[in-house]
Design a protein around this motif. Structure first.
Motif, short mmCIF file in Angstrom:
data_model
loop_
_atom_site.label_atom_id
_atom_site.label_comp_id
_atom_site.label_asym_id
_atom_site.label_seq_id
_atom_site.Cartn_x
_atom_site.Cartn_y
_atom_site.Cartn_z
N PHE A 156 0.81 -1.22 0.00
CA PHE A 156 0.00 0.00 0.00
C PHE A 156 0.84 1.27 0.00
O PHE A 156 0.33 2.35 0.20
CB PHE A 156 -0.95 0.01 1.19
CG PHE A 156 -1.93 -1.12 1.14
CD1 PHE A 156 -2.79 -1.25 0.07
CD2 PHE A 156 -1.97 -2.07 2.15
CE1 PHE A 156 -3.70 -2.30 -0.01
CE2 PHE A 156 -2.87 -3.12 2.09
CZ PHE A 156 -3.73 -3.24 1.00
N ALA A 173 3.29 1.20 8.86
CA ALA A 173 2.96 -0.08 8.23
C ALA A 173 4.17 -0.62 7.49
O ALA A 173 4.55 -1.78 7.66
CB ALA A 173 1.77 0.10 7.27
N GLN A 205 6.59 -3.71 8.76
CA GLN A 205 6.67 -4.86 7.86
C GLN A 205 8.13 -5.22 7.58
O GLN A 205 8.52 -6.39 7.66
CB GLN A 205 5.95 -4.53 6.55
CG GLN A 205 6.00 -5.62 5.51
CD GLN A 205 5.21 -6.84 5.94
OE1 GLN A 205 4.00 -6.82 5.97
NE2 GLN A 205 5.90 -7.92 6.31
N GLY A 211 -9.18 4.22 6.26
CA GLY A 211 -8.54 3.32 5.29
C GLY A 211 -8.82 3.65 3.85
O GLY A 211 -9.60 4.56 3.52
N ASP A 230 -7.54 -1.21 4.17
CA ASP A 230 -6.24 -1.06 4.81
C ASP A 230 -5.84 0.40 4.94
O ASP A 230 -5.94 1.18 3.99
CB ASP A 230 -5.19 -1.83 4.01
CG ASP A 230 -5.24 -3.30 4.34
OD1 ASP A 230 -4.69 -3.69 5.38
OD2 ASP A 230 -5.85 -4.07 3.56
N SER A 231 -5.38 0.76 6.13
CA SER A 231 -4.93 2.11 6.42
C SER A 231 -3.68 2.42 5.62
O SER A 231 -2.79 1.59 5.48
CB SER A 231 -4.61 2.21 7.92
OG SER A 231 -3.78 3.33 8.17
N ARG A 232 -3.63 3.62 5.08
CA ARG A 232 -2.42 4.09 4.39
C ARG A 232 -1.54 4.89 5.34
O ARG A 232 -0.46 5.35 4.96
CB ARG A 232 -2.80 4.96 3.20
CG ARG A 232 -2.93 4.22 1.88
CD ARG A 232 -3.86 3.04 1.92
NE ARG A 232 -4.10 2.50 0.58
CZ ARG A 232 -4.86 1.45 0.33
NH1 ARG A 232 -5.45 0.79 1.31
NH2 ARG A 232 -5.05 1.03 -0.89
N TRP A 285 -0.80 4.25 9.24
CA TRP A 285 -1.07 3.58 10.51
C TRP A 285 -0.91 4.49 11.71
O TRP A 285 -1.76 4.49 12.61
CB TRP A 285 -0.13 2.38 10.66
CG TRP A 285 -0.56 1.17 9.93
CD1 TRP A 285 -1.34 1.10 8.81
CD2 TRP A 285 -0.24 -0.18 10.26
NE1 TRP A 285 -1.51 -0.21 8.43
CE2 TRP A 285 -0.84 -1.01 9.29
CE3 TRP A 285 0.52 -0.77 11.28
CZ2 TRP A 285 -0.72 -2.40 9.32
CZ3 TRP A 285 0.64 -2.15 11.29
CH2 TRP A 285 0.03 -2.95 10.33
N TRP A 290 -1.89 -11.39 4.79
CA TRP A 290 -2.55 -11.80 3.55
C TRP A 290 -1.50 -12.05 2.48
O TRP A 290 -0.36 -11.61 2.59
CB TRP A 290 -3.57 -10.74 3.10
CG TRP A 290 -3.00 -9.39 2.83
CD1 TRP A 290 -2.40 -8.56 3.73
CD2 TRP A 290 -2.94 -8.71 1.57
NE1 TRP A 290 -1.98 -7.41 3.12
CE2 TRP A 290 -2.31 -7.47 1.80
CE3 TRP A 290 -3.37 -9.00 0.28
CZ2 TRP A 290 -2.09 -6.53 0.77
CZ3 TRP A 290 -3.16 -8.08 -0.73
CH2 TRP A 290 -2.52 -6.86 -0.47
N GLY A 346 -1.82 -7.19 7.42
CA GLY A 346 -3.12 -6.70 7.02
C GLY A 346 -3.84 -5.96 8.13
O GLY A 346 -3.25 -5.57 9.15
N MET A 347 -5.15 -5.79 7.94
CA MET A 347 -5.96 -5.00 8.86
C MET A 347 -6.03 -5.61 10.27
O MET A 347 -6.18 -4.89 11.26
CB MET A 347 -7.37 -4.87 8.28
CG MET A 347 -8.20 -3.79 8.92
SD MET A 347 -9.88 -3.86 8.30
CE MET A 347 -9.64 -3.44 6.59
N LEU A 379 -3.36 -4.15 12.31
CA LEU A 379 -3.72 -2.79 12.73
C LEU A 379 -4.68 -2.85 13.93
O LEU A 379 -4.52 -2.13 14.91
CB LEU A 379 -4.39 -2.05 11.57
CG LEU A 379 -4.78 -0.61 11.86
CD1 LEU A 379 -3.66 0.33 11.48
CD2 LEU A 379 -6.05 -0.21 11.13
#
Lengths: 344, 344
Positions: free
Chosen positions: A102, A136, A140, B68, B131-133, B135, B175, B185-186, B189
């Motif tokens: 993203f 994020a 990651q 998100g 999904d948040s861009r 976080w 994912w 993933g979410m 979060l």
């Protein structure tokens, strides 16, 4: 600050240094900012930010991944500390854009990030220099490295205990910023990283994480070393001070750390809490300061008055009662001031 | 897919719908993407993404915060669902830039975000659509709302149990994306949000969080409703299928959810795991599928063969042994296909 520089009723010049958990710029840049705010010159030799103690580790590791801060600044700080091979998350995303589904690098980030083949790269250590601008993506990448075989990106350890060490420049979960309520800090990022690592490895993996910054005793020890050299070069005083006054606005970092080093140090570390920051009036801090005052100026006066009373008592004892003190004479107590003056 | 549409040795047309945990666009847009990928038309009436079931809640709440997705897309999705007053994190940052100290809105975000005074705003519910861009910023704002007095930004509850409910469009911690290893993933979060909330409220606060998406049974129930209406409008079949074949690539969402609804449904939900996604060959999934096959095509054939065998056995019983089956005849089993075909 003028009071520390001698503008007080006793004409005392009091050596002092600054200790902040903030970072993300070179110490020179931070000192320029602080000098502007305080309208007097603050030198790098009297300034410690969150990542300053990391410079002592530049010889220990070859390739390091540096996280956080604005743009390329933290890479430049790390290279300035003498780290030989500095990788950023941008370099990794440039190599494989699928790393962060993203997040795409901006044209500027893409230009700054360095092209390299990570197949042969071994990351020896990870340093979180300053607050992440992309939680994020950074988390990651930190997880990818932590779950790797000995720091080789793209590999996965079977035991999840082969990752390199992770160093955080501080541990603060929240901090006092311009918002009326405290904001999330690097400690929250660390907690997220550790929690997710545990989730993803079913609790079987093992992380090697360490923090610098307040309240870590190692940071206060580093401050003591810097303070000694500052006293020597700037004030011509050799030997440690008898009392170190530590003025801070956060019980969990400032007061906790001062009280902790006081347990192990030869000299007396005296904690003073000011009410202008994270501390909320009326609450009982978990870490108790030796004194609580309203402002930094009050804290300075508190220290000076206490020193003067001690001098008077000491001279009374000597002159009137004929007693003499053991240990070094208390001249020029050192006041290490706090980051609430260095808001970024 | 052609096999489902009748190009099989029995000429069977098999009603099928798609269920993905992805989101962040309208169902129409997602179907266009999927139609392009599969080179055949997929209609919104046969498509459920993570946030589709949220549309049933548009009447329940007045002002909602939507988190998100890319730019303004999720606001548009929410408004399309009928939500009356939709706030985004951008609106909040535009009102008070100190909310996120390390994040500034881009000129485009600043233009899109809506100016309003949040002093009078009560946020009735928070929906994490995709999904948040960002976080750090989104988690900070979610915490501000969760710790508020009844959803009023800027306030702090004394008991930390007055926050509005939080709905996540799915729960997946990881994912399968283009990267060789799974990506966060979410669900990660959500875990971060819940962990930090617990930390900041010393474990005293109470959150009201809910998830849609697989493996939530409510989502499978929603899928059953959509499937019935799709069978009726598109295939002219009334009444539920006897067997629903669910083809998925993730034991934790697809197989777990199918097995769970199978416990409570009147019909038989038959779980088929394909090896092309999150599942790693050789491992033992915590949630056991009724069948494991290599690809979706294999899964479709598996379902068809199983139905044909059942028909043969049933006709043998009727014609040769003179037995008759109870219950509705099994015509047109429904295969609900999975999001591995809908990678975004």
């Amino acid at each position: 600050m003028k009071v520390l520089d001698g503008e007080n009723e006793y004409g005392m010049k009091i050596p002092h240094i600054f200790l902040t958990n903030g970072g993300g710029k070179t110490e020179e840049e931070r000192c320029q900012d602080l000098s502007r705010q305080l309208q007097r010159e603050i030198k790098p030799g009297q300034f410690i930010c969150g990542h300053t103690p990391m410079r002592e580790m530049a010889d220990k590791y070859n390739t390091v991944l540096v996280i956080g801060g604005e743009g390329e600044k933290c890479r430049l700080v790390a290279e300035g500390y003498g780290f030989k091979d500095v990788v950023t998350p941008g370099d990794i995303i440039k190599h494989n854009a699928a790393t962060t589904p993203f997040r795409k690098l901006t044209p500027e980030e893409l230009a700054n990030s360095r092209e390299r083949n990570f197949d042969d790269v071994v990351i020896d250590a990870v340093f979180v220099f300053a607050d992440s601008r992309d939680w994020a993506g950074d988390i990651q990448i930190m997880l990818d490295v932590a779950m790797s075989k000995q720091g080789r990106l793209g590999t996965r350890s079977e035991t999840f205990d082969e990752g390199p060490p992770f160093y955080f420049s501080h541990n603060d979960v929240v901090w006092s910023a311009a918002h009326e309520h405290v904001r999330l800090g690097m400690g929250a990022l660390r907690r997220m990283f550790e929690t997710t690592f545990r989730d993803l490895t079913d609790g079987k993996g093992k992380l090697h994480t360490h923090a610098f910054g307040k309240p870590q005793v190692s940071t206060f020890e580093f401050a003591e070393r810097l303070m000694q050299s500052w006293r020597s070069t700037e004030h011509g005083i050799s030997g440690p001070p008898q009392t170190v006054y530590f003025v801070g606005d956060t019980p969990e970092s400032d007061i906790q750390g001062t009280n902790a080093i006081n347990q192990v140090a030869d000299n007396d570390w005296y904690s003073i809490l000011v009410k202008t920051g994270v501390y909320q009036d009326g609450t009982e801090p978990a870490h108790k300061p030796r004194a609580t005052v309203d402002t930094v100026l009050d804290a300075v006066h508190h220290g000076i008055q206490r020193e003067m009373r001690k001098k008077v008592v000491s001279s009374l004892k000597r002159d009137v009662l004929g007693q003499s003190e053991c240990g070094g004479a208390e001249t020029n107590p050192t006041i290490a001031d706090d980051d609430m003056l260095v808001s970024v």
